[in-house]
Enzyme design. Structure first.
Site, short mmCIF file in Angstrom:
data_model
loop_
_atom_site.label_atom_id
_atom_site.label_comp_id
_atom_site.label_asym_id
_atom_site.label_seq_id
_atom_site.Cartn_x
_atom_site.Cartn_y
_atom_site.Cartn_z
N HIS A 31 0.32 -1.06 0.13
CA HIS A 31 -0.18 -0.23 0.51
C HIS A 31 0.88 1.14 -0.57
O HIS A 31 0.12 2.06 -0.15
CB HIS A 31 -1.41 0.34 0.98
CG HIS A 31 -0.38 0.32 2.87
ND1 HIS A 31 0.18 -0.66 3.35
CD2 HIS A 31 0.33 1.29 2.85
CE1 HIS A 31 0.80 0.30 4.87
NE2 HIS A 31 0.55 1.11 4.33
N ASP A 75 -0.58 -7.78 0.97
CA ASP A 75 0.20 -6.01 1.39
C ASP A 75 1.18 -6.30 0.77
O ASP A 75 2.02 -6.32 2.27
CB ASP A 75 -0.30 -5.27 2.46
CG ASP A 75 -0.11 -3.48 2.42
OD1 ASP A 75 -0.05 -3.46 1.14
OD2 ASP A 75 -0.36 -3.47 3.56
N SER A 168 4.54 1.52 8.02
CA SER A 168 3.89 1.03 7.17
C SER A 168 5.37 0.25 6.11
O SER A 168 6.34 1.40 5.82
CB SER A 168 3.53 1.08 6.20
OG SER A 168 2.20 1.88 6.42
#
Length: 244
Positions: A31, A75, A168
């Protein structure tokens, strides 16, 4: 641990973390691609635990997502670097966890990142946090994930501790075994009521190896063709001189 950065005017700004798995390859969260930054405007920075003291920066050559990537599902993303990193005391690769059936429940896992901290500021120094892994069924249900993905996630939770925006793609290491077990995917808020979800590396080994092998072979072939083209050009020039 690397910082994935985008060009912001004359400077570069951190927006995701990542882990070095080869001299020309970094793993991060899929992402991290949704921000829409052009490949030419992205780079990785490595060599220090302080963003302001990074010793090495390398532009991206390309990035690759699994065909079944969909938002926070599957992801994971491979970043290919324009030139290989030089490994040493402050820059090196991490080995990948290969046991897809490994149950981490109850294990202590370490996460790292330059994401937003408790006071809402983005730190210059790398933040390190240890949290226990929780049951995948509880995590998948709490985060509204389809059961088909529960074997592909590693989840952590401890009240008062959590990852946040900017973390992330950061690596997860469990039981101090120095193997990349996961990458941060998402959480319902920072220090929210549900576990943070991490992509389980062992579930994507085939995709990682196949992608790297395919692209590395292509690079070798392209370099060979480029070298042959140059050689033929030099030969033609020599022949023309002889004819004159």
């Amino acid at each position: 641990m690397v910082s994935l950065q985008y060009r912001n005017g004359a400077n570069f700004t951190h927006f995701c973390g990542g882990a070095i798995i080869d001299k020309s390859w970094v793993l991060t969260a899929g992402h991290c691609s949704i921000y829409g930054y052009k490949v030419k405007d992205q780079r990785i920075a490595a060599g220090s635990s302080f963003l302001s003291q990074m010793t090495t920066t390398v532009p991206l050559k390309n990035f690759y997502l699994p065909k079944n990537y969909s938002g926070v599902f599957n992801d994971i993303m491979l970043l290919q670097l324009q030139k290989p990193l030089k490994f040493g005391s402050t820059i090196n690769k991490i080995n990948l966890e290969t046991d897809i059936g490994k149950n981490y429940t109850g294990d202590m896992c370490t996460i790292t990142g330059w994401g937003v901290n408790g006071d809402g500021n983005s730190p210059d120094r790398l933040q390190i946090l240890s949290m226990p892994a929780v049951n995948k069924t509880y995590c998948g249900t709490a985060n509204f994930m389809p059961e088909t993905l529960w074997n592909n996630i590693l989840c952590l939770q401890e009240i008062g501790k959590d990852s946040c925006t900017g973390d992330s793609g950061g690596p997860v290491i469990c039981n101090n075994d120095n193997k990349l077990a996961g990458l941060l995917s998402f959480g319902l808020g920072c220090n929210g009521p549900t576990p943070s979800v991490h992509t389980k590396i062992a579930a994507y080994l085939d995709w990682i190896k196949d992608t790297m092998n395919t692209k590395n072979k292509k690079n070798t072939k392209d370099k060979k063709n480029k070298k042959n083209t140059k050689s033929k050009g030099k030969k033609s020039i020599k022949n023309n001189r002889n004819r004159n």
